[in-house]
Structure formats: structure tokens, C-alpha cells
Design a protein around this motif. Sequence first.
Motif, PDB file in Angstrom:
ATOM      1  N   LEU A 281      73.189  -3.152  67.042  1.00  0.00           N
ATOM      2  CA  LEU A 281      72.934  -2.002  67.900  1.00  0.00           C
ATOM      3  C   LEU A 281      72.786  -0.699  67.120  1.00  0.00           C
ATOM      4  O   LEU A 281      72.084   0.211  67.556  1.00  0.00           O
ATOM      5  N   ASN A 282      73.459  -0.595  65.988  1.00  0.00           N
ATOM      6  CA  ASN A 282      73.504   0.687  65.269  1.00  0.00           C
ATOM      7  C   ASN A 282      72.668   0.744  64.007  1.00  0.00           C
ATOM      8  O   ASN A 282      72.350   1.839  63.539  1.00  0.00           O
ATOM      9  N   ARG A 283      72.277  -0.418  63.455  1.00  0.00           N
ATOM     10  CA  ARG A 283      71.614  -0.417  62.150  1.00  0.00           C
ATOM     11  C   ARG A 283      70.218  -1.017  62.150  1.00  0.00           C
ATOM     12  O   ARG A 283      69.531  -0.939  61.133  1.00  0.00           O
ATOM     13  N   THR A 284      69.801  -1.632  63.236  1.00  0.00           N
ATOM     14  CA  THR A 284      68.495  -2.285  63.272  1.00  0.00           C
ATOM     15  C   THR A 284      67.573  -1.573  64.257  1.00  0.00           C
ATOM     16  O   THR A 284      68.026  -0.877  65.170  1.00  0.00           O
ATOM     17  N   TRP A 285      66.265  -1.794  64.066  1.00  0.00           N
ATOM     18  CA  TRP A 285      65.297  -1.177  64.968  1.00  0.00           C
ATOM     19  C   TRP A 285      65.464  -1.701  66.384  1.00  0.00           C
ATOM     20  O   TRP A 285      65.377  -0.936  67.350  1.00  0.00           O
ATOM     21  N   THR A 286      65.712  -2.999  66.514  1.00  0.00           N
ATOM     22  CA  THR A 286      65.886  -3.590  67.842  1.00  0.00           C
ATOM     23  C   THR A 286      67.078  -2.975  68.561  1.00  0.00           C
ATOM     24  O   THR A 286      67.010  -2.647  69.759  1.00  0.00           O
ATOM     25  N   GLY A 287      68.191  -2.803  67.858  1.00  0.00           N
ATOM     26  CA  GLY A 287      69.369  -2.202  68.468  1.00  0.00           C
ATOM     27  C   GLY A 287      69.119  -0.770  68.898  1.00  0.00           C
ATOM     28  O   GLY A 287      69.533  -0.342  69.987  1.00  0.00           O
ATOM     29  N   LYS A 288      68.420  -0.010  68.046  1.00  0.00           N
ATOM     30  CA  LYS A 288      68.108   1.378  68.413  1.00  0.00           C
ATOM     31  C   LYS A 288      67.157   1.424  69.602  1.00  0.00           C
ATOM     32  O   LYS A 288      67.239   2.328  70.441  1.00  0.00           O
ATOM     33  N   ALA A 289      66.261   0.436  69.684  1.00  0.00           N
ATOM     34  CA  ALA A 289      65.362   0.374  70.841  1.00  0.00           C
ATOM     35  C   ALA A 289      66.142   0.077  72.118  1.00  0.00           C
ATOM     36  O   ALA A 289      65.865   0.653  73.176  1.00  0.00           O
ATOM     37  N   LEU A 290      67.121  -0.819  72.028  1.00  0.00           N
ATOM     38  CA  LEU A 290      67.965  -1.107  73.189  1.00  0.00           C
ATOM     39  C   LEU A 290      68.702   0.141  73.648  1.00  0.00           C
ATOM     40  O   LEU A 290      68.769   0.446  74.851  1.00  0.00           O
ATOM     41  N   ARG A 291      69.243   0.879  72.715  1.00  0.00           N
ATOM     42  CA  ARG A 291      69.980   2.093  73.062  1.00  0.00           C
ATOM     43  C   ARG A 291      69.048   3.157  73.627  1.00  0.00           C
ATOM     44  O   ARG A 291      69.410   3.905  74.544  1.00  0.00           O
ATOM     45  N   ALA A 292      67.833   3.231  73.107  1.00  0.00           N
ATOM     46  CA  ALA A 292      66.873   4.200  73.620  1.00  0.00           C
ATOM     47  C   ALA A 292      66.511   3.890  75.072  1.00  0.00           C
ATOM     48  O   ALA A 292      66.442   4.799  75.914  1.00  0.00           O
ATOM     49  N   VAL A 293      66.306   2.610  75.386  1.00  0.00           N
ATOM     50  CA  VAL A 293      65.976   2.223  76.756  1.00  0.00           C
ATOM     51  C   VAL A 293      67.141   2.521  77.684  1.00  0.00           C
ATOM     52  O   VAL A 293      66.963   2.925  78.836  1.00  0.00           O
TER      53      VAL A 293
END
Length: 422
Positions: A281-293
Motif C-alpha cells: 500500500l505504501n511503496r508500490t504503484w498499485t498500493g498508491k493507486a488503491l489509496r488514490a481511489v
Amino acid sequence: MEFPALFWGIVGWMIVWAVAGSIITRRRYLSRDLDTSNANFIGAMAGASLGPIGIAAIWAKTPQTSGHLSVGLGLLTVLIVAVTFSFADPENICVTSGSFVASQFVNGLIIGIIYGFMALGLSLIFSILGVVSFAHGEFYMIGGMMVYFITAVWLPGINPLVGVLGACFVAFATGAIFERLMLTPMYHGKIDRPVEYGILATFGLAFTLQYFVQALAGANPVKAKRFVTFPRWSWPEWADPAWIKTRGGSLTLFDQVSISSPRLTAAATCILVLLSLLYLLNRTWTGKALRAVSQDREAAAIAGINPDRMNMLAFALGGMIAALAGALLVQAFSWLPQVGAIPAMRSFVIVVLGGLGSLPGAFVGGIMVGLVEAAGTGCVPDAQKAASYIPAYGMIVLTLTLLLRPTGMFGRRFASSTHGQH
């Protein structure tokens, strides 16, 4: 277990002043146009622990609400309750046996870690989709059933890790397919009442999964073999560590605290997976995308993120986390198609206690519920009654949380914009 009149008098005194403190403190904060989200809890704990003196101090100072103040007053209240209990029933094993208290604390901590891990999946789904999944307990059930059938029926003798991975894959695929087919229409204006629709859809999934598994596997309880059994170490007398031993598949620390192998294995695995999830959630692009959504669906779409894909991933991950918890615990408990009901209820209690949408809150809330259950069951002398009271402790925690702090301990960290998603 009978308590003297003094005990009930002290408990009554604490309850009366807790109610008074909650009402008075909230009105005081409202009159001064201050944040009241935590005022009820602070006032109740001040009244319960310090009586009218505590309420008067809060009234006079009207301090800024903070986590430190809440935790401090809460711990003081718990300490007073514990001291009152020890004076009321000095022969209770929780008072006379320090080793028993240590054992209950450690085991409550371990089962609380597992509770928190399962609730993590429910909180993740809510924080991204804004939907409370009522099928969470069924994913937990599927995880255990898949491990049992893979390791004991279809491929006997295979490494349990294969069964755990298989359970995670099935749960992930089931969650992804369901979200894409049943929940995605909510985000494109095809559903008039999306919140109610989400509740009904996940309820339908829960019934479908439960009775589908019962039709295939039957209603008889099953149980998988232990994944790992602690070996019996043999040490030279001069090097024999007095603080650690293994007995009957359990780990014993300091010759007092006994920890079962399945629960310790499950808790250790949960911690490792939790760290992996936090890294995702905090270090990968996918995790940042989840948090952005989770924060703003429309802005994430403008930035090139596919919100529908992130929603599908979040629901699948949440279901997989619940299935992993079940896959790890099927070696410790008997498994039935209805086994997910009570864990699901605990998960709802935990996410409300920690704060809807807060991932750290879910984990901390799970540990708190585990410790409350351990303390409650350990201090009731009648073992049969103690076991029957276990579900009640969660309901007490839920009721107090809704009355005193409806937003939970950590608020809604990742769910601030879910209302605007639909």
C-alpha cells in the motif's frame, strides 16, 4: 460467582458518573464550539475513573481532544476496575495466579492478532469501495475448507503451504469475479440505491457460498492436521534453557505461559502478511493507486488510474485476507459451512472499534478484542459459562464504542470520500 455489595456499589458509582461525564462534557464542548468527536469518551472515562472531580477538571480546562488523553483516561479506568475486581474476589485465579494471567494475556494477544488480520480485509474493502462486505465470514470459511480438502482429501500428505496458496487463489478469484459482475454497476449510475444494493449483493453472496459449500462438502465438521509441530529439543544439562520448553506440540515460556502451535503459527504468518500488505500500500504503484481511489475516485481516473480495476483488486484482496485467516486456523478448530458467522461478527466489532476504513485501527482493534475476551473468559470460574460468554464481550465493546466514540479510535483514515464514489 458472587460479589459483595461493595463491589456492586463501586461499579454503580462508576457507571453513573460515566454517563454524567459523557453528557456534561459533550455539552461543554458544544457550548465552546470545539470538536466533539471524542468528547463523549473523554467525559465518560473521566467520570468513571475520577468521579465528579474528573468531570469538574474537564469542565474547567476543556482540553483539546487527543489520543493521549483518551488512552490515559481509558487505562486509568481499566486499572480501577481491575483493582476493584481483585478486592471483590480475592480468591479468583486472575488475582492469585500471575502465571495464569500471563498465559491469558499472551494467548489473548495472539488470537487478537489473528482477529485484527481478518478484520483488515473488511476494512480494506470498505476504505476503497465504500461497501461493507457481509460475505466476509464466508471467505474465511472457504479458506479453511479449501485447505482441508487439498491437504486431506484431494492430495493427502502434500505440503500444507500448497493448500494455503490454493485457498488464497480460490478466494481471490471468487472476490474478483463477484466484484466485477455484481458491484461494478454501482459505480456507473446503473443502480438507484448503491449502498442498499451493496449490502443485499454481499448478503446474497454469503448465502450462496455457505449453502453451496454445504451441498458439496456436507454439514459434518472437519479439521486439518497441524502444519507445524514444535520439536522436542534435547539440551545438555549445563545448557538447558529454563525459560523455553516444548510440551505436546505447544511452546511453553518461563515454565508458565503455554502457546499452542497452530495459533502461534497463524499469528506469525499474519504479521508477515500484514507487513507485506503495508509495503504494497505504501511503496508500490498499485498500493498508491488503491489509496488514490479511496481518497477521490474521479481525480484518480484523471491521473490515469482505472478505478474499476482498483475496486476489483481491493475486494479480491479483502476476501483473500479473510480466506488466509481461515486457512491458518482450520488446523486449530473444527470447520463447518457456518463457521464464518462468529468471526464475521467479530470483524464488524473490530472495524467499528478501530474506525471504519482505518487499516491500523482494524489491527489494533483486533488485539483489543482478543485481550478483552481472554480477560473475560479467564476470570470466570465456571469454564462452561466462560465459553458461552465469549460472543457477549464483543457486543459489549461494540455497544460502548457506538455510545462513546462512534467514529472509532482511528476515525475513517482511508474512507473520507467514499460517499462521493457512487
